[in-house]
Design a protein around this motif. Structure first.
Motif, PDB file in Angstrom:
ATOM      1  N   GLN A   1       0.836  -1.185   0.000  1.00 32.36           N
ATOM      2  CA  GLN A   1       0.000   0.000   0.000  1.00 32.36           C
ATOM      3  C   GLN A   1       0.880   1.247   0.000  1.00 32.36           C
ATOM      4  N   VAL A   2       0.263   2.367  -0.410  1.00 34.51           N
ATOM      5  CA  VAL A   2       0.934   3.664  -0.445  1.00 34.51           C
ATOM      6  C   VAL A   2       0.134   4.626   0.417  1.00 34.51           C
ATOM      7  N   GLU A   3       0.787   5.236   1.387  1.00 34.90           N
ATOM      8  CA  GLU A   3       0.167   6.239   2.237  1.00 34.90           C
ATOM      9  C   GLU A   3       0.708   7.608   1.849  1.00 34.90           C
ATOM     10  N   VAL A   4      -0.173   8.543   1.561  1.00 30.50           N
ATOM     11  CA  VAL A   4       0.216   9.924   1.275  1.00 30.50           C
ATOM     12  C   VAL A   4      -0.183  10.763   2.482  1.00 30.50           C
ATOM     13  N   LEU A   5       0.813  11.207   3.239  1.00 30.04           N
ATOM     14  CA  LEU A   5       0.606  11.998   4.449  1.00 30.04           C
ATOM     15  C   LEU A   5       0.698  13.467   4.064  1.00 30.04           C
ATOM     16  N   ARG A   6      -0.387  14.213   4.272  1.00 38.21           N
ATOM     17  CA  ARG A   6      -0.460  15.591   3.827  1.00 38.21           C
ATOM     18  C   ARG A   6      -0.185  16.536   4.993  1.00 38.21           C
ATOM     19  N   GLY A   7       0.604  17.573   4.711  1.00 36.65           N
ATOM     20  CA  GLY A   7       0.995  18.516   5.738  1.00 36.65           C
ATOM     21  C   GLY A   7       2.330  18.133   6.343  1.00 36.65           C
ATOM     22  N   PRO A   8       2.984  19.049   7.074  1.00 37.98           N
ATOM     23  CA  PRO A   8       4.313  18.789   7.639  1.00 37.98           C
ATOM     24  C   PRO A   8       4.347  17.537   8.506  1.00 37.98           C
ATOM     25  N   GLN A   9       5.392  16.737   8.311  1.00 43.26           N
ATOM     26  CA  GLN A   9       5.577  15.500   9.071  1.00 43.26           C
ATOM     27  C   GLN A   9       6.963  15.472   9.712  1.00 43.26           C
ATOM     28  N   GLY A  10       7.455  16.657  10.092  1.00 42.03           N
ATOM     29  CA  GLY A  10       8.839  16.780  10.527  1.00 42.03           C
ATOM     30  C   GLY A  10       9.184  16.072  11.808  1.00 42.03           C
ATOM     31  N   THR A  11       8.213  15.819  12.691  1.00 43.92           N
ATOM     32  CA  THR A  11       8.536  15.188  13.969  1.00 43.92           C
ATOM     33  C   THR A  11       9.009  13.754  13.775  1.00 43.92           C
ATOM     34  N   LEU A  12       8.251  12.968  13.032  1.00 44.38           N
ATOM     35  CA  LEU A  12       8.588  11.555  12.870  1.00 44.38           C
ATOM     36  C   LEU A  12       9.308  11.250  11.559  1.00 44.38           C
ATOM     37  N   TYR A  13       9.076  12.057  10.526  1.00 42.81           N
ATOM     38  CA  TYR A  13       9.642  11.743   9.211  1.00 42.81           C
ATOM     39  C   TYR A  13      10.814  12.637   8.824  1.00 42.81           C
ATOM     40  N   GLY A  14      11.101  13.656   9.606  1.00 42.64           N
ATOM     41  CA  GLY A  14      12.341  14.383   9.375  1.00 42.64           C
ATOM     42  C   GLY A  14      12.186  15.741   8.734  1.00 42.64           C
ATOM     43  N   LYS A  15      13.337  16.381   8.568  1.00 42.25           N
ATOM     44  CA  LYS A  15      13.457  17.789   8.196  1.00 42.25           C
ATOM     45  C   LYS A  15      12.781  18.140   6.877  1.00 42.25           C
ATOM     46  N   ASN A  16      12.873  17.286   5.867  1.00 44.08           N
ATOM     47  CA  ASN A  16      12.442  17.649   4.523  1.00 44.08           C
ATOM     48  C   ASN A  16      11.063  17.090   4.197  1.00 44.08           C
ATOM     49  N   THR A  17      10.128  17.288   5.127  1.00 43.67           N
ATOM     50  CA  THR A  17       8.747  16.854   4.908  1.00 43.67           C
ATOM     51  C   THR A  17       7.798  18.000   5.222  1.00 43.67           C
ATOM     52  N   THR A  18       8.192  19.206   4.804  1.00 41.08           N
ATOM     53  CA  THR A  18       7.368  20.385   5.077  1.00 41.08           C
ATOM     54  C   THR A  18       6.027  20.311   4.350  1.00 41.08           C
ATOM     55  N   ALA A  19       5.984  19.610   3.220  1.00 39.55           N
ATOM     56  CA  ALA A  19       4.736  19.470   2.477  1.00 39.55           C
ATOM     57  C   ALA A  19       4.023  18.173   2.817  1.00 39.55           C
ATOM     58  N   GLY A  20       4.766  17.165   3.242  1.00 43.09           N
ATOM     59  CA  GLY A  20       4.172  15.870   3.541  1.00 43.09           C
ATOM     60  C   GLY A  20       5.148  14.750   3.260  1.00 43.09           C
ATOM     61  N   ALA A  21       4.652  13.530   3.258  1.00 42.08           N
ATOM     62  CA  ALA A  21       5.502  12.365   3.040  1.00 42.08           C
ATOM     63  C   ALA A  21       4.710  11.297   2.295  1.00 42.08           C
ATOM     64  N   ILE A  22       5.449  10.491   1.540  1.00 43.97           N
ATOM     65  CA  ILE A  22       4.870   9.335   0.856  1.00 43.97           C
ATOM     66  C   ILE A  22       5.504   8.100   1.487  1.00 43.97           C
ATOM     67  N   ASN A  23       4.680   7.302   2.141  1.00 43.34           N
ATOM     68  CA  ASN A  23       5.142   6.143   2.897  1.00 43.34           C
ATOM     69  C   ASN A  23       4.676   4.882   2.154  1.00 43.34           C
ATOM     70  N   ILE A  24       5.623   4.171   1.553  1.00 42.38           N
ATOM     71  CA  ILE A  24       5.318   3.001   0.727  1.00 42.38           C
ATOM     72  C   ILE A  24       5.730   1.742   1.484  1.00 42.38           C
ATOM     73  N   THR A  25       4.831   0.774   1.515  1.00 45.48           N
ATOM     74  CA  THR A  25       5.103  -0.497   2.184  1.00 45.48           C
ATOM     75  C   THR A  25       5.005  -1.620   1.164  1.00 45.48           C
ATOM     76  N   THR A  26       6.023  -2.474   1.097  1.00 44.12           N
ATOM     77  CA  THR A  26       5.983  -3.623   0.195  1.00 44.12           C
ATOM     78  C   THR A  26       5.502  -4.855   0.960  1.00 44.12           C
ATOM     79  N   ARG A  27       5.147  -5.895   0.212  1.00 41.67           N
ATOM     80  CA  ARG A  27       4.640  -7.120   0.843  1.00 41.67           C
ATOM     81  C   ARG A  27       5.778  -7.827   1.574  1.00 41.67           C
ATOM     82  N   PRO A  28       5.544  -8.271   2.800  1.00 45.21           N
ATOM     83  CA  PRO A  28       6.579  -8.982   3.557  1.00 45.21           C
ATOM     84  C   PRO A  28       6.624 -10.454   3.165  1.00 45.21           C
ATOM     85  N   PRO A  29       7.693 -11.158   3.523  1.00 48.00           N
ATOM     86  CA  PRO A  29       7.741 -12.613   3.308  1.00 48.00           C
ATOM     87  C   PRO A  29       6.654 -13.320   4.109  1.00 48.00           C
TER      88      PRO A  29
END
Length: 820
Positions: free
Chosen positions: A147-175
Motif C-alpha cells: 500500500q501507499v500512504e500519502v501523508l499531507r501537511g508537515p511531518q517533521g517530527t517523525l519523518y524528518g526535516k524535509n517533509t514540510t509538504a508531507g511524506a509518501i510512505n510506501i510499504t511492500t509485501r513482507p515474506p
C-alpha cells in the motif's frame, strides 16, 4: 538477460500460475475484494497504516492521510508515483526526466526551475521505512507494493526535516511462512508489455523469503523525424528480494535488497508554441530560425507528437540498495533499528536547444550518489500513554561530472545578430564546459512523539525533533573555447587574463565561463508539533494540529553570478532553510452502519524563506544569472475531502477533492515571465508581475498564484460486479470507471500567458472477470484521448519558444493476473 527476454519469462511465469490457479485442486488465495460480514451487511473495509510509526486504523490517526492499496494500484494501472496523482488530488508530480522531477503536496515541496544537487525536496519518500533522498527514485515502477500512504501537511517530527509538504510512505509485501505466489501480464497498444511476478514461502521454521520482479516496456509516443525513431519510451526493470528471520516470538530480522533500472530512449520536450518577448525581433524564435534556410519545425501542433531533436537523448536511471531491519520486543515496547545503504547512478543525454539545429550538441550531467541511513526507534504502548522516541543519522555523497558543448548553429542562435561574430559558426562551435560538482551531506537528529490519552475520548500528542545538518559543496566548471587566433584556451571571467579582451573569448564568456568555488553550510533546527484529537462518537473523530517545521538549507551547485573582478559571488552560494507554520483541523467519520467513510480537512500553511529560483543583480556584478535562493514568504490554504462507500457487496464508489489556494505573499526578485524578458513592460495574467527596480530581468510576483497547483482537483470512481459462472469457474463479472479533473494551473516559476495549462479531465474504464485465483480484465485509459500538457517550459535563451512535456494519449490493453 535482455528486457524482452525478461518480459517473455514473466509471461511464461504468469501463464503457468494461471494454469495452476484454474486447476480443480488449486489452493484459493486471499481475494483483493474487501471482506464483507454477512451478518452485519457490507462495510468499507478497515485500513491499517503506519503513518505514526505504529500500526493503527487510518480512521483513528489524527492527520490527513490517503491510502491506496495494492488491488487499487493494480486495477487502475498506477504502477509509479506519476500515475498515483490521478488518484490523489493534492499530489502533484512533474518530470521532464528522472533527475528533473518534482513532487509537491498542496502546492509546495520543490521549486519550479533550476535543478540543483545542493538543495533537497519538501516531500519525503520512504519505502519500507528507508528514506529516499533522491526524487529520481519516484520515477521507477512499484515492485510488489502492499500500500501507499500519502501523508499531507508537515511531518517533521517523525519523518524528518524535509517533509514540510508531507511524506509518501510506501510499504511492500513482507515474506510469508505459507507458500504463495502472484503473477501478472499486461499487453497494450504502443507495444506495451508489463510483467510482474512474486513468490514467497518458508525456507525453514524460522526463515521466510520473498522474491519479486517487475518489467515494463513500451515504445515512445513521440516520433523523432531526425533519427527515425519513437522517443519517450518506457523500459523499466525492478527486482526486490526480502528474507525474514524470526528466531523467537519477540525478535525478527528483515534483510532486503533491490535493483532498479530505467533505460528508455528519453526524454524529449517538443514544440508547443511561440510567444513574443521584449527582446529585439531579430533575437526571437522566428527570426533566429529564418537564419537557417530550409529549417522548419516538423509540426507546430504538439499533438501531432513530432520532434526533430538532433542531439542524442538518453535517461539511464539506475538505483538500488540493501537495508536491514531489526524489531525486538523489549520490556513494554518495541525497539526498531533500520540500517540502509542506497546508490543512484544517473546517465543522461539531452538536447537543450529543443530544436533540430546544432546549437547545443551535448548537455549531459551524469551523477553518482551513495547514501547511508541509520535509525533507532523505541515504541511504547500503554493504557493512557504511548510514545515513539528515536535517533536518525544520514550521510550522502554526490558526484556530478557534467559536460555542455555547443555546435555550428550556436553563434547565429546565441549571439546578437548585430554582431558580425554571429555570422561566423567557428566563434561558438565546440565551446566546451566540463563540470565537476561535489556534495557531502550529513544530518543527525533526535526525535520523540507522545500520545497522552487525557480521557477515554480526548488525546493530546506533542512531538519534537532536533536536527543538525552539514553540507560541503564544490563547483568547478572549466570552459574552453577557441580564440580569434585559432588557439584552444580557457574562457575566464578574470579581467586580468591576457585573452580577456579577445572578441571571440568575450563572446564565449557571455555564453559560459569558467568558475570555481567551495561552499559549506551547517545549521541546527528544531521541529515541533502538537495534535489534539477528540472522539465525538465511536464513528466520528475530530482533530486539530499546529506544526512548526523546516526544510534544510543548502548550497548552490549550478554556478553563481560572477563579480566584476571575476570571482564568484559567494554571498549567494548558500540557501537559507525554509521555516513553516502549519495549522490544520479535520473530521474523520464512518457513516451508514460503516458502509461509508467521509473525511474532511482544512489547512493553512505559512512558509518563510521559500526556496525558489531567483534572478537579481549582485553588487559589483554586471551579469544577470538565475540561481536558487529564498522568496520572502509563501502561503497555501485549502479544504480537502475523501469519501468511500460500499452500499452492497455488488457496488462500491469513491470520490476525493481539494480546493487549494497557494500564493506568493512576498517575492520581489522572481524570474520574469517570457513576455516581460528583454526590457519594456507587459501584463501577465492574474496579479501583474511588475519589472523589478534593480533589473528588467527580475519581477515582483507578490500576490500571484504559485506554480504547479490547481485551485480545484478531484478524483472519483466506481465499480459494479455481478456473480456469475464462466468456464466452470465461480466468480464475478465487473466493470469499473475512474476519473480525475484538474483546473487551470501555471507551469512556469512566474505565471505567464504562454505557460498556463488549461483544465482537463481524464476518464479510465475497465471490465473483467475475477475469481479468488485469477483476474482477467481489459482497460482503456484516457479513454476520450484528452489533449493536454503535463508541463510547459520556457526554453533557454528566452527566444519565445515554449516546449511541452507530453502525457500519454489514449492507451488500452488486457491484463491477466493469477494467485496461487
Amino acid at each position: 538477460m535482455t528486457t524482452a527476454g525478461l518480459a517473455a519469462l514473466l509471461c511464461a511465469s504468469a501463464t503457468a500460475a494461471l494454469a495452476q490457479a484454474t486447476a480443480p485442486n488449486a489452493q484459493a488465495a486471499a481475494s483483493d475484494v474487501a471482506a464483507v460480514d454477512e451478518a452485519e451487511g457490507p462495510s468499507v473495509s478497515e485500513v491499517t497504516v503506519t503513518a505514526r510509526r505504529r500500526s493503527e486504523n487510518v480512521q483513528e490517526v489524527p492527520i490527513a492521510v490517503s491510502v491506496v492499496g495494492a488491488s487499487t494500484l493494480e486495477a487502475q494501472g498506477a504502477y509509479n508515483i506519476n500515475r498515483l496523482t490521478q488518484l490523489q488530488p493534492t499530489l502533484q508530480f512533474y518530470s521532464t526526466n528522472p533527475r528533473n522531477t518534482f513532487i509537491n503536496i498542496r502546492g509546495i515541496g520543490a521549486p519550479f526551475g533550476l535543478t540543483n544537487d545542493g538543495f533537497e525536496q519538501g516531500v519525503g519518500i520512504y519505502i519500507d521505512q528507508v528514506y529516499y533522498n533522491r526524487i529520481a527514485s519516484a520515477t521507477l515502477d512499484f515492485v510488489d507494493v502492499e500500500q501507499v500512504e500519502v501523508l499531507r501537511g508537515p511531518q517533521g517530527t517523525l519523518y524528518g526535516k524535509n517533509t514540510t509538504a508531507g511524506a509518501i510512505n510506501i510499504t511492500t509485501r513482507p515474506p510469508s511462512f505459507e507458500f504463495e505466489g502472484k503473477a501478472e501480464v499486461s499487453l497494450g497498444n504502443y507495444g506495451f508489455k508489463q510483467g510482474k511476478a512474486s513468490v514467497s514461502g518458508p525456507l525453514s521454521e524460522t526463515v521466510a523469503a520473498r522474491l519479486s520482479v517487475s518489467n515494463t516496456d513500451r515504445r515512445g509516443t513521440i516520433y523523432n523525424v531526425a533519427t527515425n525513431q519513437h522517443v519517450n519510451s518506457q523500459d523499466n526493470l525492478g527486482v526486490r528480494a526480502t528474507v525474514l528471520w524470526q528466531p523467537s516470538d519477540d525478535l525478527n530480522f528483515t534483510l532486503t535488497g533491490d535493483y532498479n533500472l530505467q533505460n528508455p530512449i528519453c526524454c524529449a520536450q517538443i514544440y508547443a508554441r511561440v510567444g513574443t518577448t521584449q527582446r529585439a525581433l531579430n533575437r526571437q524564435y522566428a527570426a533566429l530560425t529564418a537564419r537557417f534556410p530550409g529549417y522548419r519545425v516538423p509540426s507546430t501542433n504538439p499533438f501531432d507528437r513530432l520532434t526533430d531533436l538532433d542531439a542524442p537523448i538518453a535517461a539511464r536511471n539506475e538505483h538500488g540498495g540493501v537495508s536491514g531491519k531489526v524489531e525486538w520486543d523489549v520490556g513494554p515496547g518495541t525497539l526498531t533499528s533500520v540500517t540502509a545503504w542506497r546508490y543512484w547512478d544517473w546517465g543522461p543525454k539531452n538536447d537543450r536547444d529543443f530544436t533540430g539545429l546544432p546549437v547545443y550538441t551535448k548537455v549531459n550531467n551524469p551523477t553518482k550518489q551513495d547514501q547511508y541511513t541509520q535509525e533507532f526507534r523505541y515504541t511504547y504502548d500503554g493504557e493512557s500513554l504511548n510514545f515513539v522516541a528515536g535517533l536518525f543519522a544520514f550521510h550522502q555523497k554526490i558526484r556530478t561530472s557534467g559536460v555542455q558543448q555547443t555546435g555550428t548553429a550556436a553563434s547565429a542562435w546565441l549571439l546578437a545578430p548585430t554582431s558580425a561574430l554571429s555570422n561566423n559558426p567557428a566563434v561558438l562551435n565546440n565551446l566546451l564546459a566540463e563540470n565537476d560538482i561535489r556534495l557531502d551531506n550529513t544530518s543527525v537528529a533526535a526525535f520523540g512523539k507522545v500520545n497522552w490519552k487525557v480521557s477515554d475520548r480526548f488525546t493530546v500528542s506533542p512531538g519534537i525533533r532536533i536536527n543538525y545538518d552539514k553540507k560541503e559543496g564544490l563547483y568547478d566548471s572549466v570552459v574552453t573555447g577557441t580564440a580569434s587566433t585559432g588557439a584552444r584556451v580557457k574562457v575566464s571571467n578574470d579581467p586580468t587574463s591576457p585573452l580577456f579582451s579577445d572578441p571571440w573569448i568575450a563572446a564565449q564568456r557571455g555564453v559560459q565561463a569558467s568558475q570555481f568555488f567551495e561552499v559549506d553550510f551547517s545549521d541546527w533546527n528544531v521541529s515541533y508539533d502538537i495534535n489534539l484529537a477528540y472522539e465525538i462518537t465511536d464513528d466520528i473523530n475530530a482533530y486539530a494540529t499546529y506544526a512548526r517545521s523546516f526544510k534544510t538549507g543548502g548550497v548552490n551547485l549550478n554556478g553563481v553570478p560572477s563579480l566584476a573582478n571575476g570571482l564568484p559571488a559567494l554571498e549567494v552560494a548558500k540557501i537559507d532553510p525554509e521555516k513553516v507554520n502549519h495549522f490544520e483541523a479535520g473530521l474523520k467519520t464512518q457513516l451508514w452502519d460503516r458502509r461509508a467513510t467521509f473525511n474532511l480537512s482544512a489547512f493553512y500553511t505559512d512558509i518563510k524563506d521559500f526556496q525558489a529560483s531567483v534572478i537579481s543583480n549582485i553588487s559589483g556584478s554586471n551579469v544577470l544569472r538565475g540561481y536558487l535562493a529564498n522568496a520572502d514568504k509563501a502561503r497555501t490554504k485549502g479544504v480537502e475531502f475523501d469519501l468511500s462507500v460500499q452500499p452492497s457487496e455488488r457496488f462500491s464508489a469513491y470520490a476525493s477533492g481539494a480546493y487549494t489556494d497557494a500564493k506568493w505573499i512576498k517575492f520581489v526578485d522572481a524570474p520574469c515571465p517570457p513576455e516581460l524578458v528583454g526590457g519594456g513592460t507587459g501584463t501577465p495574467p492574474g496579479p501583474p508581475a511588475t519589472p523589478g527596480a534593480n533589473s528588467p530581468a527580475n519581477c515582483d510576483v507578490s500576490g500571484q498564484r504559485m506554480p504547479g497547483i490547481s485551485k480545484w482537483a478531484f478524483s472519483w470512481g466506481a465499480e459494479y460486479n455481478v456473480p456469475t459462472t464462466l468456464l466452470g469457474r465461480e466468480g464475478e463479472v465487473y466493470a469499473g470507471y475512474d476519473g480525475n479533473y484538474r483546473s487551470k494551473f501555471s507551469s512556469n516559476a512566474s505565471r505567464s500567458i504562454y505557460t498556463d495549462i488549461d483544465s482537463y479531465a481524464l476518464h479510465n474504464f475497465r471490465v473483467g472477470f475475477r475469481t479468488d485465483e485469477f483476474n482477467i480484465f481489459g482497460w482503456v485509459r484516457n479513454a476520450f484521448d484528452e489533449e493536454y500538457f503535463e508541463s510547459l517550459a520556457v526554453t533557454p535563451g528566452n527566444t519565445g519558444l515554449i516546449s511541452a512535456q507530453m502525457p500519454d494519449p489514449r492507451t488500452w490493453g488486457l491484463t491477466l493476473k493469477a494467485e496461487f
